[in-house]
Design an enzyme around this catalytic site. Structure first.
Site, PDB file in Angstrom:
ATOM      1  N   THR A   1       0.836  -1.206   0.000  1.00 42.79           N
ATOM      2  CA  THR A   1       0.000   0.000   0.000  1.00 42.79           C
ATOM      3  C   THR A   1       0.869   1.254   0.000  1.00 42.79           C
ATOM      4  O   THR A   1       1.925   1.309   0.633  1.00 42.79           O
ATOM      5  CB  THR A   1      -0.941   0.014   1.212  1.00 42.79           C
ATOM      6  OG1 THR A   1      -0.177  -0.044   2.419  1.00 42.79           O
ATOM      7  CG2 THR A   1      -1.880  -1.190   1.169  1.00 42.79           C
TER       8      THR A   1
ATOM      9  N   GLY B   1       0.103  -6.337   8.560  1.00 44.46           N
ATOM     10  CA  GLY B   1       0.149  -5.071   9.275  1.00 44.46           C
ATOM     11  C   GLY B   1      -0.500  -5.212  10.635  1.00 44.46           C
ATOM     12  O   GLY B   1      -0.558  -6.310  11.193  1.00 44.46           O
ATOM     13  N   GLY B   2      -1.010  -4.112  11.149  1.00 42.40           N
ATOM     14  CA  GLY B   2      -1.636  -4.118  12.460  1.00 42.40           C
ATOM     15  C   GLY B   2      -3.148  -4.162  12.374  1.00 42.40           C
ATOM     16  O   GLY B   2      -3.733  -4.430  11.319  1.00 42.40           O
ATOM     17  N   ASP B   3      -3.786  -3.870  13.500  1.00 40.56           N
ATOM     18  CA  ASP B   3      -5.249  -3.876  13.550  1.00 40.56           C
ATOM     19  C   ASP B   3      -5.847  -2.821  12.627  1.00 40.56           C
ATOM     20  O   ASP B   3      -6.930  -3.013  12.081  1.00 40.56           O
ATOM     21  CB  ASP B   3      -5.716  -3.635  14.985  1.00 40.56           C
ATOM     22  CG  ASP B   3      -5.363  -4.795  15.911  1.00 40.56           C
ATOM     23  OD1 ASP B   3      -5.211  -5.928  15.399  1.00 40.56           O
ATOM     24  OD2 ASP B   3      -5.234  -4.574  17.127  1.00 40.56           O
TER      25      ASP B   3
ATOM     26  N   THR C   1      -0.190  -3.631  18.458  1.00 41.82           N
ATOM     27  CA  THR C   1      -0.907  -4.429  19.454  1.00 41.82           C
ATOM     28  C   THR C   1      -1.374  -5.776  18.905  1.00 41.82           C
ATOM     29  O   THR C   1      -1.276  -6.787  19.576  1.00 41.82           O
ATOM     30  CB  THR C   1      -2.125  -3.654  19.983  1.00 41.82           C
ATOM     31  OG1 THR C   1      -2.962  -3.270  18.887  1.00 41.82           O
ATOM     32  CG2 THR C   1      -1.672  -2.411  20.741  1.00 41.82           C
TER      33      THR C   1
ATOM     34  N   GLY D   1      -9.131   1.890  16.904  1.00 46.43           N
ATOM     35  CA  GLY D   1      -7.951   2.702  16.641  1.00 46.43           C
ATOM     36  C   GLY D   1      -8.181   3.897  15.762  1.00 46.43           C
ATOM     37  O   GLY D   1      -7.227   4.605  15.429  1.00 46.43           O
ATOM     38  N   GLU D   2      -9.424   4.164  15.358  1.00 44.17           N
ATOM     39  CA  GLU D   2      -9.760   5.351  14.569  1.00 44.17           C
ATOM     40  C   GLU D   2     -10.641   6.265  15.404  1.00 44.17           C
ATOM     41  O   GLU D   2     -11.526   5.804  16.139  1.00 44.17           O
ATOM     42  CB  GLU D   2     -10.474   4.966  13.277  1.00 44.17           C
ATOM     43  CG  GLU D   2      -9.631   4.152  12.316  1.00 44.17           C
ATOM     44  CD  GLU D   2      -8.479   4.942  11.724  1.00 44.17           C
ATOM     45  OE1 GLU D   2      -8.619   6.186  11.595  1.00 44.17           O
ATOM     46  OE2 GLU D   2      -7.442   4.336  11.398  1.00 44.17           O
TER      47      GLU D   2
END
Length: 542
Positions: free
Chosen positions: A176, A202-204, A248, A501-502
């Site tokens: 990306t 990647g992450g969450d 995380t 997380g947003e």
């Protein structure tokens, strides 16, 4: 129980010792024929290291001819004469379990003078693997190079790609370029008919991006209006895999038990599948986002808002922002309306953790009862049709759709939350002293009952709505309010939500839980006793 039909049975050399090897449609086993003789011998110096082994066919990664690999005896390779007498060989690569829910690829190589026999075994095992139609053959992979410590690309290329290649899984990899690249590509351009699954590295946050792209496209194709909180979203028809490379990785922890990339890759290869609940978040008849892990208002929303200003600090920003937010000790007034999940057997405090094969998650994404009708009406002060109302001043309001465990919080926000039971655990932390709130936060790091505090209450629910105390939210432009901003030093009367997380700037939201809306390449966390039973090391010392 009736023994499965044996497809093949032969004798092979393994580490210069003769083994009886059997293959059924379910399992491959090998047994040391000299064990009995060795156990009856008085010569204690004669040790046979390989005793027996067993692996389910569904957990065989690959099988291939292994010409040129010589057996080893007493630390020395066989002589040329010995090798000529045993030229045929094949290697079986399979899953072996280690501690802390880790999976690792292991190889076992069998030798025999008859090369055609070895080739027959290879072709038969491959035939049995090909019958496992739940295994992916083609994957679309998205890599976020900026996740976590910016090592996602390296993790994939060095630790995951070789495993996919060994298992003959073809991949199309997209790195990306910027935010929402994967989301936009999945929502419009990606030809999903060519793939058996989508994998995000990647992450969450990267998983959330892939989730939104897939679900947005699914609802558009199904003619579902995402802005209507009353409509049930259509389930996504393609599985999603996660290769953890974030800060995380709580979704991996909740669905696999670890944030190890190799373990996640092996779950994808063997074709595991587990349904995952998804929450839809609306603000006054407008769709905002989907959530699969946690919605947090008050403390966690403030932590996220502050951490966004400190991105230059990397992952440590969450600790810094958490400390400063704790000292600020902001509480917010509001009213929570919620619909309890009265038709489920468990509760957030029953200490029954979600594990592979657990009963609440064994419904293929179907709720226990059809609650798609009257209970979905908008709640009001009369809380009709079972809706309940709680009003007060809160330090935190959290909705956990999974345990939300991570390395810093091994038990998570709600240890007994399930992945696909169609509910979320609503955790209300009322205004209290700094000391008491610290007690609550500290219990996230140990095994104490997090909800055994007078100012904390928890409910297992299917829907909820939150309205701030004055319901006078400002209009936002970017990350700034354009109608109202409290003076410096004054506590704001409204907060923000953290949604996986947003940041959500809208405080008034309505949330509905949709059971099993998406499928993961996972099987749930294996219970430790089952994990140990299924772990069959290929070498043992007697």
């Amino acid at each position: 129980m009736e023994e499965p039909e044996c497809l093949l049975s032969s004798r092979f050399f393994l580490k210069s010792t003769i083994f009886e090897v059997n293959l059924s449609r379910i399992r491959l086993t090998w047994r040391n024929l000299q064990t009995k003789a060795a156990s009856g011998s008085h010569n204690t110096s004669n040790k046979f290291k390989v005793v027996s082994g067993s692996v389910p066919v569904c957990e065989i990664i690959a099988v291939y001819e292994a010409q040129g690999i010589s057996p080893i005896k007493n630390g020395q390779r066989w002589t040329q004469e010995q090798e000529k007498a045993c030229q045929g060989a094949f290697t079986v690569s399979y899953v072996e379990r280690e501690g802390q829910h880790h999976w690792r690829p292991r190889d076992v190589t069998f030798h025999w003078p008859d090369t055609p026999t070895c080739r027959h075994w290879v072709s038969t095992i491959r035939e049995q693997i090909s019958l496992l139609n739940h295994r992916p053959k083609r994957l679309l992979v998205y890599i976020n190079p900026n996740s976590g410590k910016r090592q996602a690309k390296q993790i994939y290329e060095q630790r995951v790609a070789p495993l996919f290649s060994r298992a003959s899984v073809s991949t199309h990899v997209i790195v990306t370029r910027d935010r929402d690249h994967a989301k936009d590509h999945l929502a419009s351009d990606a030809d999903l008919t060519k793939y058996d699954g989508v994998v995000c590295v990647g992450g969450d946050g990267m998983f959330s991006e892939v989730l939104h792209g897939l679900l947005t496209r699914t609802q558009r194709d199904a003619g579902v209006d995402q802005n209507s909180a009353e409509q049930n979203p259509a389930p996504c028809g393609i599985r999603v895999g996660i290769i953890p490379a974030g800060s995380t990785d709580c979704i991996c922890y909740a669905s696999v038990g670890t944030n190890d990339p190799v373990t996640s890759a092996l779950h994808i290869i063997v074709g595991d599948s587990h349904a995952l609940d998804v929450c839809s978040v609306h603000h006054r008849n407008k769709f905002l986002r989907y959530s699969v892990s946690m919605l947090g208002y008050g403390f966690y929303g403030d932590v996220l808002m502050d951490s966004e200003k400190k991105r230059w600090m990397g992952p440590v920003r969450y600790s810094v922002s958490g400390f400063t937010t704790f000292l600020a000790h902001h509480s917010y007034e509001g009213t929570v309306y919620f619909l309890p999940a009265t038709d489920v057997s468990g509760s957030p405090r029953d200490k029954t953790k979600c594990r592979a094969g657990c009963l609440p998650c064994q419904r293929d994404g179907r709720p226990l009862s059809d609650d798609s009708g009257k209970d979905k009406e908008t709640p009001n002060k009369d809380h009709h049709h079972g809706w309940q109302m709680i009003q007060g001043k809160f330090l935190a309001i959290n909705a956990a759709s999974m345990s939300c465990a991570c390395p810093r919080s091994p038990e998570g926000l709600s240890p007994a939350a399930h992945l696909s039971d169609g509910t979320t655990d609503l955790i209300l932390v009322r205004d209290c002293s700094h000391f008491n709130f610290l007690r609550h936060l500290y219990r996230h790091t140990n095994t104490d009952d997090q909800f055994d505090l007078g100012f904390v209450e928890v409910h297992r629910i299917r829907r909820f709505r939150f309205v701030p105390g004055n319901d006078l939210e400002p209009e936002w432009k970017g990350d700034r309010p354009i109608q109202f901003s409290p003076s410096y030093g004054c506590q704001p009367t409204w907060g923000r939500w953290s949604c996986d997380g947003e940041v959500l700037h809208q405080a008034t939201i309505e949330v509905g839980v949709h059971c099993g809306l998406i499928q993961l390449f996972a099987r749930g966390i294996e219970a430790q006793e089952g994990f140990q039973e299924q772990s069959t090391p290929s070498t043992q010392t007697v």
